[in-house]
Design a protein around this motif. Structure first.
Motif, mmCIF file in Angstrom:
data_model
loop_
_atom_site.group_PDB
_atom_site.id
_atom_site.type_symbol
_atom_site.label_atom_id
_atom_site.label_comp_id
_atom_site.label_asym_id
_atom_site.label_seq_id
_atom_site.Cartn_x
_atom_site.Cartn_y
_atom_site.Cartn_z
ATOM 1 N N ASP A 135 0.846 -1.189 0.000
ATOM 2 C CA ASP A 135 0.000 0.000 0.000
ATOM 3 C C ASP A 135 0.887 1.248 0.000
ATOM 4 O OD1 ASP A 135 -1.783 2.046 0.426
ATOM 5 O OD2 ASP A 135 -2.329 1.434 2.456
ATOM 6 N N ARG A 173 3.053 6.008 -7.815
ATOM 7 C CA ARG A 173 2.064 4.939 -7.945
ATOM 8 C C ARG A 173 0.734 5.481 -8.470
ATOM 9 N NH1 ARG A 173 3.096 0.440 -4.420
ATOM 10 N NH2 ARG A 173 0.924 -0.184 -4.751
ATOM 11 N N GLU A 174 0.216 4.820 -9.499
ATOM 12 C CA GLU A 174 -0.975 5.299 -10.190
ATOM 13 C C GLU A 174 -2.214 5.312 -9.304
ATOM 14 O OE1 GLU A 174 -1.540 6.576 -13.239
ATOM 15 O OE2 GLU A 174 0.626 6.626 -13.560
ATOM 16 N N GLU A 175 -2.295 4.382 -8.345
ATOM 17 C CA GLU A 175 -3.517 4.285 -7.558
ATOM 18 C C GLU A 175 -3.619 5.326 -6.453
ATOM 19 O OE1 GLU A 175 -0.980 0.735 -6.045
ATOM 20 O OE2 GLU A 175 -0.993 2.159 -7.716
ATOM 21 N N THR A 177 -4.458 8.580 -4.629
ATOM 22 C CA THR A 177 -5.301 9.757 -4.803
ATOM 23 C C THR A 177 -4.495 11.001 -4.448
ATOM 24 O OG1 THR A 177 -6.088 9.722 -2.517
ATOM 25 C CG2 THR A 177 -7.329 8.408 -4.141
ATOM 26 N N ARG A 235 2.534 11.133 -9.281
ATOM 27 C CA ARG A 235 1.125 10.999 -9.678
ATOM 28 C C ARG A 235 0.389 12.321 -9.527
ATOM 29 N NH1 ARG A 235 -2.989 10.716 -11.728
ATOM 30 N NH2 ARG A 235 -4.645 9.153 -11.600
#
Length: 256
Positions: A135, A173-175, A177, A235
């Motif tokens: 994570d 990391r793309e995920e 927010t 990101r």
């Protein structure tokens, strides 16, 4: 003692891996840093998946080792294993218990050679930071915990660069927010806001310098090196730059 002349050219059999892994605990900096570590790093891509997991399990246990050099060299090889695709959640859990809690932050010791807990830990943090099983938000929080941990040691061997690089890579990391990309900075801002007049505590100096590195990488992008060799943008680079600048300004108003 290992016959290094023979083992350097040997195949990574289970017996050879066990012997070299044991040497990674050695207080002799030549045996540990110049022989055992490079050899294990070279062998990692050649190991089968089961052997990689077994080696990772052994190294993760060393985060609780009584010897400082054993604790600080484990993350270097674990980082290579994670880069090669090996991963267990318990490795990350062991690392998360150790990294902010380690109190011996010397970069170099005249007898033991390189120890470098913060920098070596940052190398593992960046490997976890790019692994899909970890994570990224929790890893950013772990980086903040390391920055804010009490210490009397001012980092003097580019630890701030290594940790800033690790945080920046995790922030690609793309995920992630936008909120998660900056939320980990809130405890840093709160700690700076509670600061009192007087000499700057070592942890604050370490944190300021690390965040300056992060700001630069958020602006310029990150070059992972061992992957595609290109530049990766963070990101939510603009939001990270703005929040880092605001946090820096709490302790150094001229930075805002």
């Amino acid at each position: 003692m290992i016959d290094w002349s023979g083992i350097d050219s040997a195949a990574p059999t289970p017996e050879a891996v066990a012997a070299v892994s044991a040497a990674l605990r050695s207080p002799d900096p030549v045996e540990r840093d110049e022989r055992a570590y490079p050899l294990l790093a070279r062998w990692v891509p050649e190991l089968d998946p089961a052997a990689r997991l077994a080696l990772g399990d052994e190294l993760a246990e060393r985060f609780a080792d009584p010897e400082i050099q054993a604790r600080t060299f484990a993350p270097l090889v674990l980082a290579k294993l994670v880069q090669a695709g090996a991963y267990r959640p318990q490795w990350l859990a062991a690392f998360a218990r150790w990294y902010p809690a380690e109190r011996d932050l010397r970069g170099w010791d005249d007898t033991l050679g390189w120890l470098h807990a913060v920098a070596h830990g940052a190398d593992l943090l960046r490997s976890f930071g790019l692994h899909p099983g970890a994570d990224p938000a929790a890893l950013l929080e772990l980086g903040a915990a390391r920055l804010l941990a009490p210490t009397g040691h001012v980092w003097d061997a580019m630890e701030d660069d290594r940790l800033g690089f690790a945080l920046a890579l995790t922030l690609t990391r793309e995920e992630l927010t936008e909120e998660a990309s900056v939320a980990w900075l809130e405890p840093v801002a709160a700690t700076f806001a509670d600061g009192e007049p007087g000499p700057m505590p070592p942890f604050a100096s370490n944190t300021l310098r690390t965040l300056r590195v992060l700001y630069l990488l958020a602006d310029r992008g990150v070059r992972p090196g061992w992957t595609d060799g290109g530049v990766r943008p963070l990101r939510h680079a603009a939001a990270v730059r703005e929040r880092v600048a605001a946090v820096l300004a709490v302790a150094a108003p001229y930075a805002g």
